[in-house]
Motif scaffolding. Structure first.
Motif, PDB file in Angstrom:
ATOM      1  N   UNK A 104     -67.078 -56.857  31.269  1.00  0.00           N
ATOM      2  CA  UNK A 104     -68.453 -56.584  30.855  1.00  0.00           C
ATOM      3  C   UNK A 104     -68.485 -55.956  29.462  1.00  0.00           C
ATOM      4  N   UNK A 105     -67.545 -55.038  29.203  1.00  0.00           N
ATOM      5  CA  UNK A 105     -67.498 -54.406  27.885  1.00  0.00           C
ATOM      6  C   UNK A 105     -67.087 -55.392  26.810  1.00  0.00           C
ATOM      7  N   UNK A 106     -66.155 -56.295  27.144  1.00  0.00           N
ATOM      8  CA  UNK A 106     -65.687 -57.259  26.153  1.00  0.00           C
ATOM      9  C   UNK A 106     -66.774 -58.257  25.781  1.00  0.00           C
ATOM     10  N   UNK A 107     -67.636 -58.604  26.745  1.00  0.00           N
ATOM     11  CA  UNK A 107     -68.657 -59.621  26.501  1.00  0.00           C
ATOM     12  C   UNK A 107     -69.995 -59.037  26.050  1.00  0.00           C
ATOM     13  N   UNK A 108     -70.106 -57.692  26.069  1.00  0.00           N
ATOM     14  CA  UNK A 108     -71.400 -57.082  25.778  1.00  0.00           C
ATOM     15  C   UNK A 108     -71.816 -57.326  24.323  1.00  0.00           C
ATOM     16  N   UNK A 109     -72.907 -58.036  24.153  1.00  0.00           N
ATOM     17  CA  UNK A 109     -73.479 -58.247  22.822  1.00  0.00           C
ATOM     18  C   UNK A 109     -72.650 -59.135  21.931  1.00  0.00           C
ATOM     19  N   UNK A 110     -71.599 -59.739  22.437  1.00  0.00           N
ATOM     20  CA  UNK A 110     -70.738 -60.579  21.620  1.00  0.00           C
ATOM     21  C   UNK A 110     -70.584 -61.948  22.285  1.00  0.00           C
ATOM     22  N   UNK A 111     -69.900 -62.855  21.596  1.00  0.00           N
ATOM     23  CA  UNK A 111     -69.634 -64.180  22.154  1.00  0.00           C
ATOM     24  C   UNK A 111     -68.185 -64.555  21.893  1.00  0.00           C
ATOM     25  N   UNK A 112     -67.231 -63.808  22.496  1.00  0.00           N
ATOM     26  CA  UNK A 112     -65.826 -64.090  22.222  1.00  0.00           C
ATOM     27  C   UNK A 112     -65.285 -65.286  22.998  1.00  0.00           C
ATOM     28  N   UNK A 113     -66.039 -65.764  24.000  1.00  0.00           N
ATOM     29  CA  UNK A 113     -65.490 -66.802  24.847  1.00  0.00           C
ATOM     30  C   UNK A 113     -65.143 -68.086  24.106  1.00  0.00           C
ATOM     31  N   UNK A 114     -65.977 -68.633  23.194  1.00  0.00           N
ATOM     32  CA  UNK A 114     -65.590 -69.882  22.513  1.00  0.00           C
ATOM     33  C   UNK A 114     -64.255 -69.771  21.780  1.00  0.00           C
ATOM     34  N   UNK A 115     -64.028 -68.633  21.111  1.00  0.00           N
ATOM     35  CA  UNK A 115     -62.757 -68.474  20.410  1.00  0.00           C
ATOM     36  C   UNK A 115     -61.601 -68.299  21.396  1.00  0.00           C
ATOM     37  N   UNK A 116     -61.831 -67.543  22.479  1.00  0.00           N
ATOM     38  CA  UNK A 116     -60.780 -67.385  23.492  1.00  0.00           C
ATOM     39  C   UNK A 116     -60.440 -68.725  24.127  1.00  0.00           C
ATOM     40  N   UNK A 117     -61.452 -69.554  24.374  1.00  0.00           N
ATOM     41  CA  UNK A 117     -61.204 -70.877  24.945  1.00  0.00           C
ATOM     42  C   UNK A 117     -60.419 -71.743  23.970  1.00  0.00           C
ATOM     43  N   UNK A 118     -60.726 -71.618  22.691  1.00  0.00           N
ATOM     44  CA  UNK A 118     -59.984 -72.384  21.689  1.00  0.00           C
ATOM     45  C   UNK A 118     -58.505 -71.987  21.682  1.00  0.00           C
ATOM     46  N   UNK A 119     -58.239 -70.683  21.837  1.00  0.00           N
ATOM     47  CA  UNK A 119     -56.845 -70.228  21.891  1.00  0.00           C
ATOM     48  C   UNK A 119     -56.149 -70.752  23.146  1.00  0.00           C
ATOM     49  N   UNK A 120     -56.884 -70.800  24.243  1.00  0.00           N
ATOM     50  CA  UNK A 120     -56.292 -71.314  25.479  1.00  0.00           C
ATOM     51  C   UNK A 120     -55.928 -72.789  25.344  1.00  0.00           C
ATOM     52  N   UNK A 121     -56.770 -73.555  24.672  1.00  0.00           N
ATOM     53  CA  UNK A 121     -56.499 -74.980  24.507  1.00  0.00           C
ATOM     54  C   UNK A 121     -55.457 -75.242  23.423  1.00  0.00           C
ATOM     55  N   UNK A 122     -55.488 -74.453  22.371  1.00  0.00           N
ATOM     56  CA  UNK A 122     -54.577 -74.671  21.243  1.00  0.00           C
ATOM     57  C   UNK A 122     -53.121 -74.428  21.640  1.00  0.00           C
ATOM     58  N   UNK A 123     -52.884 -73.428  22.458  1.00  0.00           N
ATOM     59  CA  UNK A 123     -51.519 -73.087  22.859  1.00  0.00           C
ATOM     60  C   UNK A 123     -51.346 -73.322  24.366  1.00  0.00           C
ATOM     61  N   UNK A 124     -51.762 -74.511  24.807  1.00  0.00           N
ATOM     62  CA  UNK A 124     -51.820 -74.758  26.256  1.00  0.00           C
ATOM     63  C   UNK A 124     -50.453 -74.682  26.924  1.00  0.00           C
ATOM     64  N   UNK A 125     -49.395 -75.193  26.263  1.00  0.00           N
ATOM     65  CA  UNK A 125     -48.083 -75.200  26.918  1.00  0.00           C
ATOM     66  C   UNK A 125     -47.510 -73.789  27.018  1.00  0.00           C
ATOM     67  N   UNK A 126     -47.695 -73.014  25.969  1.00  0.00           N
ATOM     68  CA  UNK A 126     -47.261 -71.612  26.044  1.00  0.00           C
ATOM     69  C   UNK A 126     -48.064 -70.864  27.087  1.00  0.00           C
ATOM     70  N   UNK A 127     -49.362 -71.135  27.126  1.00  0.00           N
ATOM     71  CA  UNK A 127     -50.213 -70.482  28.129  1.00  0.00           C
ATOM     72  C   UNK A 127     -49.802 -70.862  29.551  1.00  0.00           C
ATOM     73  N   UNK A 128     -49.448 -72.128  29.761  1.00  0.00           N
ATOM     74  CA  UNK A 128     -48.998 -72.558  31.083  1.00  0.00           C
ATOM     75  C   UNK A 128     -47.718 -71.835  31.494  1.00  0.00           C
TER      76      UNK A 128
END
Length: 440
Positions: A32-56
């Motif tokens: 809740x604190x991380x998302x309050x008043x901000x929109x970090x999810x699109x960038x976090x999703x981009x990081x998840x997709x960009x480094x998918x094999x490392x993330x896996x």
């Protein structure tokens, strides 16, 4: 109503759900604190997709630790439940004075043991004179056939243990036998029991004493499923002892036994009509020359002695998850350094520090949460495979499945790891963007 009263008023599933949500509370607050008043999810999703094999790789590491911990704990719980189910038909066991655990293992779980002292005619008279006893079944063991124990008892006890045969019919003479649900014999097969078990068995001891298998009992989920059951008179005859009945009665099977011709038995299984009768039976027959006990109570004491094993397994599961989380977080710190120039560009474009903090933490929390969920799925799948292997080894039907304790362990791991995930997030938060831009 006090909080304690409210908690006690909740059902067990409601308590488990409330506890699970409480364990997840730190992660929910941080999200809740991380998302309050901000929109970090699109960038976090981009990081998840960009480094998918490392993330896996990170997700797999976390999933393996959570799945292993859940499978271990669920297996231990399932083993205790299976052991308790196997002891259910044995209300009271009476044996010669000695070690209750030894008698329990030999009688309920059919574990080979050195010869137990026999209860003789005096014990039989006392049991038959007790009006509260509705079932008195002598049990004898010590022989085997191809590794399967050959157990002598009465049809009344087998009816209580498993019920009528699902194949064939009950025995009608001392030359007939019944097979447990998983005994490796076929109906109509003639077997010759060996004296003893394993390498110490003497196959030639009962030569000529062929027994015909005439029926197969239903599955009980316990060690008796692999046994071959015979009239106790058969075992007495194989060892050259009296039949338990007067000679003028001819070939007779089952109670009542004649104390004058009773050769003895390692144990009796007694039952009463009511629970109060069972306590009275135990008190009456726990006397000089005999030992009476509740198998369930002895098993509970044994579990209490072995309680440290469960604590050790729980500690091992927690340490495994902690090591996995530490490995994931160490990798995230390294990735955060690789992302430093990108975050510096965001800062130069006007993004506040808390935005960078939210992106890194949300990215880490997604990896950890996915790992915990995948771990629960892995634990659920592996529990069945491990149960099959342990069931074959222990000769008991062990059915392990993940329950609230494993879910709560995963929730606790996720919350703790999400709090620790603040470390790489704070590392990115505190970096100076000018230095990162110059370094790039």
């Amino acid at each position: 109503m006090t909080p304690d009263d409210l908690w006690r008023a909740l059902s067990d599933p409601a308590q488990d759900l409330a506890l699970t949500l409480a364990l997840l509370l730190p992660a929910v607050v941080l999200a809740a604190l991380a998302l309050r008043g901000q929109a970090p999810w699109p960038l976090a999703r981009a990081l998840l997709l960009r480094f998918r094999w490392t993330n896996l790789l990170f997700v797999g590491l976390m999933a393996l630790s959570v799945g292993l911990g859940g499978a271990l704990l669920s297996q231990e719980r399932a083993l205790r439940q299976a052991a308790a189910r196997a002891a259910d038909p044995f209300d009271v066991i009476v044996a010669a004075p000695g070690d209750e655990v030894r008698v329990l293992l030999a009688t309920v779980y059919l574990q080979p043991a050195a010869a137990l002292p026999l209860l003789g005619a005096d014990a039989l008279r006392a049991i038959q004179a007790d009006p509260r006893v509705s079932l008195a079944a002598p049990v004898a063991f010590g022989d085997s056939h191809d590794g399967a124990p050959v157990v002598g008892t009465t049809t009344a006890f087998l009816d209580r243990l498993a019920g009528p045969p699902t194949e064939g019919r009950p025995w009608r003479s001392a030359s007939e036998a019944l097979a447990g649900a998983h005994a490796a014999v076929t109906l109509g097969e003639t077997i010759v029991p060996a004296h003893g078990h394993g390498d110490a068995a003497e196959p030639e001891a009962h030569t000529g004493a062929g027994l015909t298998v005439v029926g197969r009992l239903p599955e009980t989920g316990g060690p008796w499923d692999r046994a071959i059951l015979v009239p106790i008179e058969t075992l007495w005859a194989l060892h050259g002892l009296a039949s338990g009945h007067a000679p003028q009665e001819g070939e007779r099977l089952g109670p009542p036994f004649d104390p004058d011709y009773f050769p003895g038995a390692p144990a009796f299984v007694l039952s009463g009509e009511r629970l109060a009768d069972a306590y009275a039976i135990r008190a009456r027959h726990d006397r000089e020359g005999a030992m009476a006990f509740f198998p369930g109570a002895t098993l509970a004491r044994l579990h209490a002695v072995l309680g440290d094993v469960r604590e050790a397994m729980s500690l091992m599961a927690v340490l495994t998850q902690a090591l996995a989380a530490a490995g994931v977080l160490a990798g995230l710190v390294a990735l955060a350094r690789l992302f430093a120039r990108r975050f510096a560009l965001l800062r130069a474009m006007g993004a506040p520090r808390r935005f960078v903090l939210g992106v890194v933490w949300l990215y880490a929390a997604c990896l950890l949460g996915a790992g915990c969920l995948a771990g629960l799925a892995l634990g659920w799948a592996s529990a069945g495979l491990v149960s099959a292997a342990v069931s074959a080894r222990m000769d008991m039907a062990i059915r392990a499945s993940l329950g609230w304790p494993e879910i709560q362990l995963a929730a606790c791991a996720f919350s703790a790891a999400s709090v620790l995930a603040l470390a790489p997030a704070l590392a990115a938060y505190r970096r100076a963007p000018v230095e990162d831009l110059r370094a790039g």
